[in-house]
Design an enzyme around this catalytic site. Structure first.
Site, short mmCIF file in Angstrom:
data_model
loop_
_atom_site.label_atom_id
_atom_site.label_comp_id
_atom_site.label_asym_id
_atom_site.label_seq_id
_atom_site.Cartn_x
_atom_site.Cartn_y
_atom_site.Cartn_z
CD GLU A 112 -4.26 3.16 1.70
OE1 GLU A 112 -3.63 2.57 0.80
OE2 GLU A 112 -4.22 2.81 2.90
CD GLU A 132 0.74 4.05 3.63
OE1 GLU A 132 -0.48 3.96 3.85
OE2 GLU A 132 1.26 5.03 3.03
#
Length: 258
Positions: A112, A132
């Site tokens: 990210e 995640e």
């Protein structure tokens, strides 16, 4: 001032290095706070032309700090995510271009972080992923949004749903990174690109970045109008006079950011 990151300036280039190598440069609250401070400092320095963002040691950033997140409740988790969003948005909207020098693992928050940068240059040994869901979580620093915009909705869903890690060659193939280089050449290549950008008209570079960022998700009519308005701005600058004069006089332009 900085403990979890290294921040230095050489000529007109700012270098920001995540400096938690023993933790694979995992993003904790301190790192996020220091990144916010560093990019505020960068935005306030009108002499800077480009930023190179990287990680110390073998990882770019191997994710957010799981040991810190494991102790959070829902409200604390939301606040942590909001802080991460603020960091990524500040990097994306930094006044000058930001180059990610991806030297190793760029997973979770690290992927990210790289996606918030303008340009991603990767070592051939780099690895990417959004793992995640393996932890019972989802990407929380705008990964669900930026990844889809960069590589397409289908590939973003594949990477996020499966949590599969991809190598640098695959990241290049799908457009997640712009260039692959040998590990030992990574910083030198990023410096070469940064120096090239730094030699251009600073106001024009900033306006180009604004047009791309603000127009990308707008309808074409709105984006076109944004560009038309931005196009007129440089005509009132010394940079435009210098650039056009240098071209006509067949010499190299010397821009002064005015």
């Amino acid at each position: 001032m900085y403990e979890a990151i290294k921040f230095e300036i050489k000529d007109s280039i700012a270098y920001v290095t995540i400096n938690r190598p023993k933790a694979m440069n995992a993003l904790n609250g301190q790192v996020l706070d220091e990144l916010l401070a560093a990019f505020a400092e960068i935005d306030a320095n009108n002499d800077l032309r480009c930023v190179i963002l990287t990680g110390e040691g073998k990882a770019f950033v191997a994710g957010a700090d799981i040991s810190e997140m494991s102790k959070m409740n829902s409200i604390e988790g939301r606040d942590f995510g909001a802080k991460g969003h603020s960091v990524m948005n500040n990097i994306e909207n930094c006044r000058i271009p930001v180059i990610a020098a991806i030297n190793g693992f760029a997973l979770g928050g690290g992927c990210e972080l790289s996606m918030a940068c303008d340009i991603r240059i990767a070592s051939e040994k780099a690895k990417f992923g959004q793992p995640e869901v393996n932890l019972g979580l989802i990407p929380g620093f705008c990964g669900t949004q930026r990844l889809a915009r960069l590589v397409g909705k289908g590939m973003a869903k594949y990477m996020i749903y499966t949590a599969d890690m991809i190598d640098a060659a695959e990241a290049f193939r799908i457009g997640l990174v712009q260039k692959l280089v040998a590990p030992e050449e990574l910083i030198a290549e990023c410096e070469k690109i940064a120096a090239n950008i730094a030699s251009k008209a600073p106001i024009a570079v900033r306006l180009s970045k604004d047009c791309i960022n603000n127009g990308y998700n707008a309808d074409m009519k709105t984006a076109s109008a944004y560009e038309v308005n931005a196009f007129g701005v440089p005509f009132g600058t010394e940079d435009m006079v210098e650039g056009t004069s240098a071209f006509l006089e067949k010499r190299k332009a010397e821009f002064k950011n005015k």
